[in-house]
Write a protein that holds these residues in place. Structure first.
Motif, PDB file in Angstrom:
ATOM      1  N   ARG A 137      36.067 -17.503 -29.287  1.00  0.00           N
ATOM      2  CA  ARG A 137      34.026 -17.716 -29.817  1.00  0.00           C
ATOM      3  C   ARG A 137      33.344 -18.608 -29.278  1.00  0.00           C
ATOM      4  NH1 ARG A 137      37.761 -21.636 -31.902  1.00  0.00           N
ATOM      5  NH2 ARG A 137      37.541 -23.400 -31.271  1.00  0.00           N
TER       6      ARG A 137
ATOM      7  N   VAL B 240      38.755 -31.384 -33.760  1.00  0.00           N
ATOM      8  CA  VAL B 240      38.216 -30.339 -35.645  1.00  0.00           C
ATOM      9  C   VAL B 240      36.892 -30.570 -35.960  1.00  0.00           C
ATOM     10  CG1 VAL B 240      39.516 -29.489 -37.633  1.00  0.00           C
ATOM     11  CG2 VAL B 240      40.995 -30.360 -35.897  1.00  0.00           C
TER      12      VAL B 240
ATOM     13  N   ARG C  59      42.862 -19.420 -27.994  1.00  0.00           N
ATOM     14  CA  ARG C  59      41.682 -19.846 -29.084  1.00  0.00           C
ATOM     15  C   ARG C  59      40.624 -19.932 -28.711  1.00  0.00           C
ATOM     16  NH1 ARG C  59      43.916 -24.372 -32.702  1.00  0.00           N
ATOM     17  NH2 ARG C  59      42.872 -23.619 -33.906  1.00  0.00           N
TER      18      ARG C  59
ATOM     19  N   TYR D  14      47.117 -22.328 -25.207  1.00  0.00           N
ATOM     20  CA  TYR D  14      47.353 -21.823 -26.266  1.00  0.00           C
ATOM     21  C   TYR D  14      46.006 -22.148 -27.266  1.00  0.00           C
ATOM     22  CZ  TYR D  14      47.568 -21.869 -30.752  1.00  0.00           C
ATOM     23  OH  TYR D  14      47.145 -21.828 -32.882  1.00  0.00           O
ATOM     24  N   GLU D  15      45.149 -23.624 -26.245  1.00  0.00           N
ATOM     25  CA  GLU D  15      43.757 -23.542 -26.703  1.00  0.00           C
ATOM     26  C   GLU D  15      42.962 -22.985 -26.112  1.00  0.00           C
ATOM     27  OE1 GLU D  15      42.655 -25.930 -28.783  1.00  0.00           O
ATOM     28  OE2 GLU D  15      45.001 -26.423 -29.780  1.00  0.00           O
TER      29      GLU D  15
ATOM     30  N   SER E 266      43.109 -30.907 -29.692  1.00  0.00           N
ATOM     31  CA  SER E 266      43.391 -30.135 -30.753  1.00  0.00           C
ATOM     32  C   SER E 266      41.869 -29.755 -31.086  1.00  0.00           C
ATOM     33  CB  SER E 266      43.841 -30.331 -32.077  1.00  0.00           C
ATOM     34  OG  SER E 266      43.220 -29.642 -33.236  1.00  0.00           O
ATOM     35  N   PHE E 267      41.528 -27.958 -30.599  1.00  0.00           N
ATOM     36  CA  PHE E 267      40.093 -27.266 -30.552  1.00  0.00           C
ATOM     37  C   PHE E 267      39.412 -26.630 -31.567  1.00  0.00           C
ATOM     38  CE2 PHE E 267      40.817 -28.603 -26.053  1.00  0.00           C
ATOM     39  CZ  PHE E 267      39.318 -28.991 -25.540  1.00  0.00           C
ATOM     40  N   GLN E 268      40.299 -27.184 -32.476  1.00  0.00           N
ATOM     41  CA  GLN E 268      40.741 -26.413 -34.394  1.00  0.00           C
ATOM     42  C   GLN E 268      38.846 -26.335 -34.739  1.00  0.00           C
ATOM     43  OE1 GLN E 268      43.637 -27.205 -37.141  1.00  0.00           O
ATOM     44  NE2 GLN E 268      42.448 -26.313 -38.581  1.00  0.00           N
ATOM     45  N   ASP E 269      37.870 -25.060 -34.987  1.00  0.00           N
ATOM     46  CA  ASP E 269      36.568 -25.406 -35.500  1.00  0.00           C
ATOM     47  C   ASP E 269      35.707 -25.459 -34.716  1.00  0.00           C
ATOM     48  OD1 ASP E 269      37.198 -23.653 -37.395  1.00  0.00           O
ATOM     49  OD2 ASP E 269      38.919 -25.819 -38.612  1.00  0.00           O
TER      50      ASP E 269
END
Length: 175
Positions: free
Chosen positions: A155, A110, A151, A147-148, A128-131
């Protein structure tokens, strides 16, 4: 006949001496190589590497199991075939790093910066690749949860300056 037995005994003694010298030389070579091999197997399991500067370091094949790596600077690092399991790389700088073939299982990325990173054939199971910043990152043949990927495609932009591969293409994003 007595002379033949003495000659054979001398020959056997010389052969045994030669074998002993060879065995000792082999042991010496193995002992001399052991520190180099031991130094190459250093791992960072359960290490606290928070805010450490490991920029441009050669960490190929190293292990980072349950390592705390918040804010670590790994830009330009060579991390090919490295193993990250349950590692925390919150806000880590991995820009320009080579993570080809790395295993990143259950990693917390993250807020990490993966700008221009090479991630070819890496395995990102349950990561998790959030932000995460991925401009110019090359994910060619990487294994990432569907899913990743969806997301990341929202971007994905840029072209990796080393491989020449577009981030969107490497992720298989729709046009």
């Amino acid at each position: 006949m007595g002379l033949g037995i003495v000659s054979i005994a001398k020959l056997v003694t010389k052969l045994l001496s030669l074998l002993l010298i060879l065995a000792l030389a082999w042991v010496w070579v193995l002992l001399a190589a052991t520190p180099a091999l031991a130094a190459d197997t250093v791992n960072y399991n359960h290490a606290d590497l928070e805010h450490q500067n490991l920029a441009n370091a050669d960490l190929a094949g190293k292990t980072f199991v349950s390592a705390s790596m918040r804010g670590v600077d790994l830009h330009g690092a060579i991390l090919t075939n490295a193993i990250f399991t349950k590692a925390v790389l919150l806000d880590a700088n991995l820009s320009g790093a080579d993570l080809s073939g790395a295993l990143m299982d259950r990693v917390f990325l993250v807020g990490a910066d993966l700008t221009n990173a090479i991630l070819q054939e890496a395995n990102f199971a349950r990561t998790s690749f959030q932000d995460v910043t991925i401009t110019g990152a090359d994910f060619t043949d990487a294994i990432i949860d569907r899913y990743e990927v969806n997301r990341l495609c929202q971007r994905a932009e840029g072209i990796n300056p080393v491989t020449g591969i577009a981030t969107r293409d490497s992720l298989g994003c729709p046009s």
